[in-house]
Design a protein around this motif. Sequence first.
Motif, mmCIF file in Angstrom:
data_model
loop_
_atom_site.group_PDB
_atom_site.id
_atom_site.type_symbol
_atom_site.label_atom_id
_atom_site.label_comp_id
_atom_site.label_asym_id
_atom_site.label_seq_id
_atom_site.Cartn_x
_atom_site.Cartn_y
_atom_site.Cartn_z
ATOM 1 N N HIS A 12 1.557 -1.381 -0.045
ATOM 2 C CA HIS A 12 -0.205 0.203 -0.240
ATOM 3 C C HIS A 12 0.583 1.345 0.157
ATOM 4 C CE1 HIS A 12 0.725 -0.063 4.470
ATOM 5 N NE2 HIS A 12 0.302 0.899 4.326
ATOM 6 N N ALA A 43 -5.575 1.159 3.653
ATOM 7 C CA ALA A 43 -4.118 0.598 2.389
ATOM 8 C C ALA A 43 -4.845 -0.938 2.160
ATOM 9 C CB ALA A 43 -2.980 -0.333 4.215
ATOM 10 N N MET A 79 -6.449 0.271 -1.164
ATOM 11 C CA MET A 79 -5.381 0.067 -2.344
ATOM 12 C C MET A 79 -5.180 -1.437 -2.821
ATOM 13 S SD MET A 79 -3.995 3.373 -2.883
ATOM 14 C CE MET A 79 -5.842 5.080 -2.299
ATOM 15 N N GLU A 80 -4.368 -1.842 -1.463
ATOM 16 C CA GLU A 80 -3.671 -3.831 -2.069
ATOM 17 C C GLU A 80 -4.752 -4.105 -2.781
ATOM 18 O OE1 GLU A 80 -1.066 -5.226 0.030
ATOM 19 O OE2 GLU A 80 -0.360 -4.104 0.866
ATOM 20 N N GLN A 128 -5.326 -2.239 -6.807
ATOM 21 C CA GLN A 128 -4.405 -2.422 -7.441
ATOM 22 C C GLN A 128 -4.119 -3.152 -8.916
ATOM 23 O OE1 GLN A 128 -0.435 -3.727 -6.617
ATOM 24 N NE2 GLN A 128 -1.339 -4.394 -5.157
#
Length: 420
Positions: free
Chosen positions: A137, A388, A391-392, A395
Motif C-alpha cells: 500500500h 491500505a 489500495m492493495e 490495484q
Amino acid sequence: MIDLRMLRDDPEAVRASQRARGEDEGLVDQLLSADERRRGSVSQADRLRAEQKQFGRQVGKARGEERDALLAKGKELAAEVKAAEAEQAEAEESLAALHRAVPNVVDPAAPPGGEQDYVVLKHVGEPKPVDFEVADHLELMTRLGAVDMERGAKVSGSRFYFLTGIGAQLQLAMLNLAVQQAVANGFQVMITPALVRPEIMGGTGYLGAHSTEVYHLQDDDLYLVGTSEVPLAGFHADEILDLAKGPRRYAGWSSCFRREAGSYGKDTRGIIRVHQFDKVEMFTFCKPADAGAEHARLLAWEEEMLTKIEVPYRVIDTAAGDLGVSAARKFDCEAWFPSQQAYRELTSTSNCTTFQARRLGVRYRDEDGKPQTAATLNGTLATTRWIASIMENHQQADGSVVVPAALRPGLGGLEVIEPA
C-alpha cells in the motif's frame, strides 16, 4: 469492574476466567478477602456509631457523677468509632485497588489461549488472482500522491504522515460512508473530544495493562484518546439511562492517538500501525441481557461496511489471553493484504458487559424502577488503516487503483485512481 455479588456467588468462574487469560488467579482470593474485610469493617463501624448515638441519649438524661462517668466512657467510645472508621476507609481503599486489578470475566464461549489461539469463524470473499507483481500500500499510495511519509516524519517524527490529495479525499469518503450507514441504523453521530480526564480513561480500562499505549499530558492531567470508545463511554458517566425502548447507540468520529509501545518492527511500514489516525467507532449502552444480541449486530454492521469496500476478509473469535482488560468477548474482522499474503485486522468489536459501566456509574432502571448497571459494547466502523487494504486489493497492473463502487459518490464519481 466485575460484579462483587457474582464473585461471592461463584468465585470459581472468576478463577477460571483468570486462568483463561493467563492472569494470576490468586487475585480472586485476595479480592474475596478484601471484600470480606470491608463488609466486616462497615458492619463494625455502623454498630459502634449506633451505640454512640444511643449512648448520647443516656448522657443527655444523666446528672452529676453519673454524667461524668458516662462522659468519660463516651470519650472511649468516640475513640473506638474513630478507629473503626479508619479501618473502614483503609479496607475500602484496599478493596478498590484489588477490584480494579481484576479484568472482566471472560465469556466461557471465547477460545482459550493466547494471541495465536483465535478461532476463524468464516471467510468472506476470495483474494483476486493477479498476473503481475503486487505492490504494497505504501508504494501504491506514494505513486498515487496519496501519502507523504517523509514529511510526516520531518514534522512529527516516525509513524506520522500526511494524507495528501486523493488519500485525504479517500479517507473522508470512507468515513462519511460509515457515518451514513450508522445514521441509517439509528446511531446518533458524535464528534468527540480527543482529551479526557483520568477517571474516564481509567473507567474504560485503558490505564492498567494498556497504560503504556496512552499519551498523557502531565501538566493538564489529561489523556489523548486511542479511540472514541473512551469519551463515548464517559458521555453518560454517573447517569441513569432510559433503556426501556432499546439500546442507546452512538457513532463517534475522532482522531485517535496511540504510542504503539513495544510494536517496533511489526507492521511499521506505511499507515497500518501509526501514532495518529481517524476512526468512526460504534458504541452501545444496553441492558446486560441484550448485550449478546447487540454484539452480533455490531459485527454484522462491520461486515456490511467491509462488503462496501469490496475486500476479502475473515472473522475471528479472539482468544481469552488476547482480550483487553474490559472485554468479555471480542470478534475481529481481518482483511487480506496481497503484499503480505496475510490477513490483518481492520475491525474489532467487544462486549464489555457491565465492566466499564460499573466503573463509570452508568445505570438504567429495570422493570421495577430499580437502578441497575448497564452493559457497554464497541465496534470499528471505518478507520484510516482501511485505505491500505483498499489500495492493495484494488490495484491494477499499471499501478492504478479501482475505487469501490460504494466510495465513488464521495469522490465525485471517480472510478479509477491514476498514478500522479
